[in-house]
Design an enzyme around this catalytic site. Structure first.
Site, PDB file in Angstrom:
ATOM      1  CG  ASN A  41      -0.473  -0.256   2.570  1.00 53.73           C
ATOM      2  OD1 ASN A  41       0.668  -0.813   2.734  1.00 53.73           O
ATOM      3  ND2 ASN A  41      -1.061   0.251   3.411  1.00 53.73           N
ATOM      4  CB  CYS A  52      -5.145  -1.503  -1.751  1.00 53.83           C
ATOM      5  SG  CYS A  52      -6.432  -0.407  -0.796  1.00 53.83           S
ATOM      6  CD  GLU A  54      -5.487  -5.890  -1.412  1.00 53.56           C
ATOM      7  OE1 GLU A  54      -4.874  -4.873  -1.234  1.00 53.56           O
ATOM      8  OE2 GLU A  54      -6.561  -6.145  -0.726  1.00 53.56           O
TER       9      GLU A  54
HETATM   10  N1  THU Z   1      -5.168  -1.442   2.521  1.00 51.91           N
HETATM   11  C1  THU Z   1      -4.776  -2.263   1.614  1.00 51.91           C
HETATM   12  O1  THU Z   1      -3.611  -2.083   1.049  1.00 51.91           O
HETATM   13  N2  THU Z   1      -5.518  -3.279   1.024  1.00 51.91           N
HETATM   14  C2  THU Z   1      -6.654  -3.552   1.440  1.00 51.91           C
HETATM   15  O2  THU Z   1      -7.387  -4.478   0.761  1.00 51.91           O
HETATM   16  C3  THU Z   1      -7.188  -2.751   2.735  1.00 51.91           C
HETATM   17  C4  THU Z   1      -6.332  -1.446   2.863  1.00 51.91           C
HETATM   18  C5  THU Z   1      -4.532  -0.209   3.028  1.00 51.91           C
HETATM   19  C6  THU Z   1      -4.921   1.109   2.363  1.00 51.91           C
HETATM   20  C7  THU Z   1      -4.378   1.993   3.454  1.00 51.91           C
HETATM   21  O3  THU Z   1      -3.046   2.298   3.110  1.00 51.91           O
HETATM   22  C8  THU Z   1      -4.312   1.182   4.684  1.00 51.91           C
HETATM   23  O4  THU Z   1      -4.518  -0.292   4.439  1.00 51.91           O
HETATM   24  C9  THU Z   1      -5.494   1.302   5.789  1.00 51.91           C
HETATM   25  O5  THU Z   1      -6.703   1.240   5.086  1.00 51.91           O
END
Ligand code: THU
Length: 131
Positions: A41, A52, A54
């Site tokens: 992320n 994010c 993914e």
């Molecule tokens: N986040 C992800 O990287 N993937 C997800 O599926 C859920 C959320 C990250 C976004 C943000 O940087 C942190 O987690 C908190 O929401």
């Protein structure tokens, strides 16, 4: 291979840029021909621009020319295997995957399909885009 993918996702998580939430996430995607692409992320002072792990993993693979995927693994330091956000589920629904592995840093995993994560989804078949 699934262990290798989890290890790659854990390693990518170390690169997470998450100064605001402090919630680090890593992801790794395995392509049909066995390559692994990773993402973490990446947050932003303008919070809504955060991307994010993914999506960054899938976009890195796409940017390198990959179009066929087998597995995506996502990992975070959660009690239960981490659940992908809704936006990432929609991005995953763009491509066929054999399975999605949700994981936590302790190595707990939960294997799901994209259809289970995002039932009755809007997908490319609705638009029949050029491949
Ligand atoms: N986040 C992800 O990287 N993937 C997800 O599926 C859920 C959320 C990250 C976004 C943000 O940087 C942190 O987690 C908190 O929401």
């Amino acid at each position: 291979m699934d262990k290798k993918l989890l290890a790659a996702a854990l390693a990518a998580r170390e690169n997470a840029y998450a100064p605001y939430s402090k919630f680090k996430v890593g992801a790794a995607v395995e392509t049909a021909d066995g390559h692994i692409f990773t993402g973490c992320n990446v947050e932003n002072a303008s919070y809504g621009l955060t991307c994010c792990a993914e999506r960054n993993a899938v976009f890195a693979a796409i940017g390198s020319g990959a179009r066929s995927f087998k597995v995506l693994c996502v990992v975070a330091d959660t009690e239960e295997p981490v659940a992908p956000c809704g936006a990432c589920r929609q991005v995953l629904a763009e491509f066929p995957f054999e399975k999605i592995i949700l994981a936590n840093c302790k190595g707990l995993t939960k294997v799901m399909t994209v259809a289970e994560l995002l039932p009755y989804s809007f997908g490319p078949e609705a638009l029949e885009p050029e491949k």
